[in-house]
Design a protein around this motif. Sequence first.
Motif, PDB file in Angstrom:
ATOM      1  N   VAL A  56       0.851  -1.184   0.000  1.00 41.89           N
ATOM      2  CA  VAL A  56       0.000   0.000   0.000  1.00 41.89           C
ATOM      3  C   VAL A  56       0.891   1.240   0.000  1.00 41.89           C
ATOM      4  O   VAL A  56       1.716   1.426   0.897  1.00 41.89           O
ATOM      5  CB  VAL A  56      -0.939   0.003   1.212  1.00 41.89           C
ATOM      6  CG1 VAL A  56      -1.807   1.256   1.191  1.00 41.89           C
ATOM      7  CG2 VAL A  56      -1.825  -1.229   1.207  1.00 41.89           C
ATOM      8  N   VAL A  57       0.737   2.067  -1.029  1.00 47.66           N
ATOM      9  CA  VAL A  57       1.507   3.297  -1.148  1.00 47.66           C
ATOM     10  C   VAL A  57       0.537   4.454  -1.364  1.00 47.66           C
ATOM     11  O   VAL A  57      -0.676   4.250  -1.507  1.00 47.66           O
ATOM     12  CB  VAL A  57       2.510   3.203  -2.326  1.00 47.66           C
ATOM     13  CG1 VAL A  57       3.540   2.119  -2.059  1.00 47.66           C
ATOM     14  CG2 VAL A  57       1.778   2.943  -3.624  1.00 47.66           C
ATOM     15  N   LYS A  58       1.093   5.627  -1.388  1.00 49.08           N
ATOM     16  CA  LYS A  58       0.258   6.802  -1.609  1.00 49.08           C
ATOM     17  C   LYS A  58      -0.331   6.753  -3.009  1.00 49.08           C
ATOM     18  O   LYS A  58       0.386   6.665  -3.992  1.00 49.08           O
ATOM     19  CB  LYS A  58       1.102   8.066  -1.429  1.00 49.08           C
ATOM     20  CG  LYS A  58       0.294   9.344  -1.575  1.00 49.08           C
ATOM     21  CD  LYS A  58       1.164  10.561  -1.342  1.00 49.08           C
ATOM     22  CE  LYS A  58       0.350  11.844  -1.495  1.00 49.08           C
ATOM     23  NZ  LYS A  58       1.194  13.052  -1.281  1.00 49.08           N
ATOM     24  N   GLY A  59      -1.627   6.772  -3.088  1.00 44.95           N
ATOM     25  CA  GLY A  59      -2.292   6.733  -4.378  1.00 44.95           C
ATOM     26  C   GLY A  59      -2.838   5.369  -4.753  1.00 44.95           C
ATOM     27  O   GLY A  59      -3.433   5.221  -5.809  1.00 44.95           O
ATOM     28  N   GLY A  60      -2.628   4.366  -3.909  1.00 47.14           N
ATOM     29  CA  GLY A  60      -3.185   3.054  -4.232  1.00 47.14           C
ATOM     30  C   GLY A  60      -2.279   1.934  -3.768  1.00 47.14           C
ATOM     31  O   GLY A  60      -1.485   2.089  -2.833  1.00 47.14           O
ATOM     32  N   ARG A  61      -2.383   0.801  -4.421  1.00 46.43           N
ATOM     33  CA  ARG A  61      -1.584  -0.371  -4.073  1.00 46.43           C
ATOM     34  C   ARG A  61      -0.639  -0.719  -5.207  1.00 46.43           C
ATOM     35  O   ARG A  61      -1.013  -0.623  -6.381  1.00 46.43           O
ATOM     36  CB  ARG A  61      -2.492  -1.569  -3.772  1.00 46.43           C
ATOM     37  CG  ARG A  61      -3.293  -1.415  -2.491  1.00 46.43           C
ATOM     38  CD  ARG A  61      -4.072  -2.665  -2.177  1.00 46.43           C
ATOM     39  NE  ARG A  61      -5.078  -2.945  -3.205  1.00 46.43           N
ATOM     40  CZ  ARG A  61      -5.853  -4.029  -3.196  1.00 46.43           C
ATOM     41  NH1 ARG A  61      -5.715  -4.935  -2.229  1.00 46.43           N
ATOM     42  NH2 ARG A  61      -6.746  -4.209  -4.150  1.00 46.43           N
ATOM     43  N   ARG A  62       0.557  -1.133  -4.831  1.00 50.27           N
ATOM     44  CA  ARG A  62       1.564  -1.539  -5.802  1.00 50.27           C
ATOM     45  C   ARG A  62       1.738  -3.048  -5.703  1.00 50.27           C
ATOM     46  O   ARG A  62       2.071  -3.579  -4.649  1.00 50.27           O
ATOM     47  CB  ARG A  62       2.889  -0.829  -5.519  1.00 50.27           C
ATOM     48  CG  ARG A  62       3.990  -1.178  -6.499  1.00 50.27           C
ATOM     49  CD  ARG A  62       5.246  -0.406  -6.166  1.00 50.27           C
ATOM     50  NE  ARG A  62       5.010   1.028  -6.226  1.00 50.27           N
ATOM     51  CZ  ARG A  62       5.887   1.942  -5.805  1.00 50.27           C
ATOM     52  NH1 ARG A  62       7.034   1.546  -5.271  1.00 50.27           N
ATOM     53  NH2 ARG A  62       5.606   3.214  -5.897  1.00 50.27           N
ATOM     54  N   PHE A  63       1.491  -3.739  -6.798  1.00 52.86           N
ATOM     55  CA  PHE A  63       1.520  -5.193  -6.799  1.00 52.86           C
ATOM     56  C   PHE A  63       2.897  -5.701  -7.217  1.00 52.86           C
ATOM     57  O   PHE A  63       3.591  -5.101  -8.036  1.00 52.86           O
ATOM     58  CB  PHE A  63       0.451  -5.760  -7.746  1.00 52.86           C
ATOM     59  CG  PHE A  63      -0.957  -5.509  -7.276  1.00 52.86           C
ATOM     60  CD1 PHE A  63      -1.538  -6.333  -6.323  1.00 52.86           C
ATOM     61  CD2 PHE A  63      -1.684  -4.444  -7.789  1.00 52.86           C
ATOM     62  CE1 PHE A  63      -2.829  -6.107  -5.890  1.00 52.86           C
ATOM     63  CE2 PHE A  63      -2.976  -4.214  -7.358  1.00 52.86           C
ATOM     64  CZ  PHE A  63      -3.554  -5.044  -6.408  1.00 52.86           C
TER      65      PHE A  63
END
Length: 208
Positions: A56-63
Motif C-alpha cells: 500500500v503506497v500513496k495513491g493506491g496499491r503496488r503489486f
Amino acid sequence: MARTPTSRNSSGRSPSSDRPQREGGRGRERGSDRERGGDEGELVEKLVSINRVAKVVKGGRRFGFAALVVVGDGKGRVGHGSGKAREVPEAIRKATEQAKRGMIRVPLREGRTLHHDARGHFGAGKVVLRAAVAGTGIIAGGPMRAVFEALGVHDVVAKSVGTSNPHNMVKATFEALGGISSPRAVANRRGKKVSEILGRREETREQA
C-alpha cells in the motif's frame, strides 16, 4: 498495360516475398540460443510457489510477485531461494540465483534414498523423513516433492505436520536434510571403521 518497375527489386522478387524469409531466419537463431542454454545448464529448477503481494503506497496499491524456487543437480546437491519483483520472470530469476548460492550437499545411500530417518522443523512446520526400499518412489507433498526431485532422491517417505506454508515446509525439509550423515562420516568422526557402524545398525534393526 506495362507493370511499374517499383513492384520488384533487383533480384527479381517482390519485397513482400523477402519479409517471411527474414523473419524465419531470426526465429531459427532464437531457437538455437535456447537449445544451447539448455545444454549448458545441468541444474534442475523447480518452481514451488508464486504468490502475488501488494504494498500500500500513496495513491493506491503496488503489486508484486514473490517466488519460491528449489534448485538441484540430481546428484546430492540442492538449494532453495526466494525472490520478489514487479514481474514474475524477474522474481523467479532472483530466487534461482539465491538458491544456487546456498546449495548444500546431502549424502545419499546407493544414490536413491536417505541413509537414515530425520526430523526437521521451522516455525510452525514439522517434517519427518524416512528412508525407503527400492521401488517405493517419492511419497511426499508438493513442496517436499520438489526438493527430493531436485536432490535426486528416488525412494523416500515424508510427512509434514503443522502448517502447509510452502516456505516453512521447504525450510523444515532442508533442516532435516542438513542432519543426514553417511556411515563413512560417522565412522571418521568417532574414529571407527565403517563396518563397525553398519554392524551396529543391523543389530539395532534386529532388536526392533
